[in-house]
Design a protein around this motif. Structure first.
Motif, short mmCIF file in Angstrom:
data_model
loop_
_atom_site.label_atom_id
_atom_site.label_comp_id
_atom_site.label_asym_id
_atom_site.label_seq_id
_atom_site.Cartn_x
_atom_site.Cartn_y
_atom_site.Cartn_z
N TYR A 1 40.70 57.11 30.14
CA TYR A 1 41.39 56.71 31.36
C TYR A 1 42.15 57.92 31.86
O TYR A 1 43.05 58.42 31.19
CB TYR A 1 42.35 55.55 31.06
N THR A 2 41.78 58.40 33.06
CA THR A 2 42.48 59.53 33.65
C THR A 2 43.31 59.06 34.85
O THR A 2 44.51 58.90 34.76
CB THR A 2 41.49 60.63 34.08
N THR A 3 42.65 58.79 35.96
CA THR A 3 43.34 58.23 37.12
C THR A 3 43.19 56.71 37.18
O THR A 3 43.94 56.04 37.89
CB THR A 3 42.78 58.81 38.43
N GLY A 4 42.22 56.19 36.46
CA GLY A 4 41.95 54.76 36.49
C GLY A 4 41.01 54.35 37.61
O GLY A 4 40.70 53.16 37.77
N ALA A 5 40.52 55.32 38.39
CA ALA A 5 39.66 54.99 39.53
C ALA A 5 38.35 54.35 39.09
O ALA A 5 37.88 53.39 39.70
CB ALA A 5 39.38 56.25 40.34
N THR A 6 37.76 54.86 38.02
CA THR A 6 36.45 54.37 37.58
C THR A 6 36.52 52.91 37.15
O THR A 6 35.72 52.08 37.59
CB THR A 6 35.91 55.23 36.43
N VAL A 7 37.44 52.58 36.26
CA VAL A 7 37.52 51.19 35.79
C VAL A 7 37.94 50.26 36.93
O VAL A 7 37.54 49.08 36.96
CB VAL A 7 38.48 51.03 34.59
N ARG A 8 38.70 50.75 37.89
CA ARG A 8 39.10 49.91 39.02
C ARG A 8 37.91 49.60 39.94
O ARG A 8 37.83 48.52 40.50
CB ARG A 8 40.23 50.58 39.80
N LEU A 9 37.01 50.55 40.10
CA LEU A 9 35.82 50.29 40.90
C LEU A 9 34.98 49.19 40.26
O LEU A 9 34.46 48.31 40.95
CB LEU A 9 34.99 51.58 41.04
N ALA A 10 34.86 49.24 38.95
CA ALA A 10 34.13 48.18 38.24
C ALA A 10 34.89 46.86 38.32
O ALA A 10 34.28 45.79 38.47
CB ALA A 10 33.91 48.59 36.78
N ALA A 11 36.22 46.92 38.23
CA ALA A 11 37.04 45.72 38.30
C ALA A 11 36.88 45.01 39.64
O ALA A 11 36.83 43.78 39.71
CB ALA A 11 38.51 46.07 38.06
N VAL A 12 36.80 45.80 40.72
CA VAL A 12 36.61 45.23 42.06
C VAL A 12 35.35 44.38 42.11
O VAL A 12 35.35 43.26 42.65
CB VAL A 12 36.55 46.34 43.12
N GLN A 13 34.27 44.88 41.52
CA GLN A 13 33.01 44.16 41.55
C GLN A 13 33.08 42.87 40.72
O GLN A 13 32.51 41.85 41.10
CB GLN A 13 31.88 45.06 41.04
N LEU A 14 33.76 42.92 39.59
CA LEU A 14 33.90 41.72 38.76
C LEU A 14 34.74 40.66 39.47
O LEU A 14 34.43 39.47 39.42
CB LEU A 14 34.52 42.09 37.42
N ILE A 15 35.80 41.10 40.12
CA ILE A 15 36.65 40.15 40.85
C ILE A 15 35.89 39.54 42.03
O ILE A 15 35.96 38.34 42.28
CB ILE A 15 37.94 40.85 41.32
N ASP A 16 35.13 40.37 42.73
CA ASP A 16 34.32 39.86 43.84
C ASP A 16 33.27 38.86 43.35
O ASP A 16 32.84 37.99 44.11
CB ASP A 16 33.63 41.02 44.57
N ALA A 17 32.87 39.01 42.08
CA ALA A 17 31.88 38.10 41.50
C ALA A 17 32.52 36.82 40.98
O ALA A 17 31.82 35.93 40.51
CB ALA A 17 31.11 38.80 40.38
N GLY A 18 33.86 36.75 41.04
CA GLY A 18 34.54 35.52 40.65
C GLY A 18 35.42 35.60 39.42
O GLY A 18 35.99 34.60 39.00
#
Length: 233
Positions: A204-221
């Protein structure tokens, strides 16, 4: 006598009933273990911060994510070790030189943290792009899970996103956020809805990568999303 997975030297460890009846025995010697620094920083992302009266506080980076983006898709990140010189070399040997056995250095800690802090979360691993997967031959995040059950529901489809995050310019990082490289497999949507997810990655550096994945999971429900990484830089 055991053999250290890092330095390859033999070492003795105290024999106890706990070691005899549990397979999760010590994988590294005391010298190598001493070079791994545990994190104890920001209460939300484990960024090294100054404590006030032995209390942990939220860092400015986490506050900025919510202020600038209008909300943070990531509830929390938990990292095990600080990304010091020793761990940097260790992860390089693991990721780029194919020493897959080094994943066993971290699996006990990953299991322990999941049991204690994320017991009701569905675990998933951050995927590699097809070209990066072909180059390495394995996904370092998946290997860290060992025998744990996890939900393979994310893909990383943009092959031109292989440039290391640290090597990208500001313009490239902005473009990356606008063109999310992650997506959720369409047939997995029903299993995701209403559940809490824990993303596993190495750094984890800036957290941008895991947040991009998190956005997709949240959009999926998904109800909410957190992450667990080996290192915090």
């Amino acid at each position: 006598m055991s053999r250290c997975l890092i330095c390859k030297e033999h070492f003795w460890q105290e024999v106890s009933l706990n070691i005899i009846f549990k397979p999760n025995k010590t994988q590294i010697c005391s010298e190598c273990s001493a070079n791994l620094e545990r994190t104890s920083g920001c209460i939300r992302c484990d960024k090294p911060t100054n404590k006030i009266r032995d209390r942990r506080y939220e860092c400015s980076d986490c506050k900025k994510w919510r202020r600038v983006k209008g909300g943070d898709p990531l509830c929390k990140n938990r990292s095990i070790f600080l990304y010091n010189g020793f761990l940097k070399q260790l992860l390089a040997d693991y990721k780029y030189r194919g020493d897959v056995a080094l994943a066993n250095v971290f699996t006990n800690d990953i299991r322990r943290i999941i049991r204690s802090e994320f017991p009701d979360f569905v675990v998933t691993a951050l995927p590699l792009s097809p070209s990066r997967m072909q180059e390495r031959g394995f996904n370092q995040a998946e290997q860290l899970l060992g025998m744990l059950s996890w939900h393979n529901c994310l893909t990383r489809s943009l092959s031109n996103d292989d440039k290391k995050q640290s090597k990208k310019t500001r313009a490239e990082r902005i473009k990356r956020e606008q063109n999310n490289p992650f997506s959720v497999m369409e047939h997995e949507f029903k299993q995701i809805k209403g559940k809490r997810y824990l993303i596993i990655d190495d750094i984890y550096t800036t957290g941008a990568t895991v947040r991009l994945a998190a956005v997709q999971l949240i959009d999926a429900g998904a109800k909410n999303v957190s992450s667990l990484t080996i290192a915090r830089s």
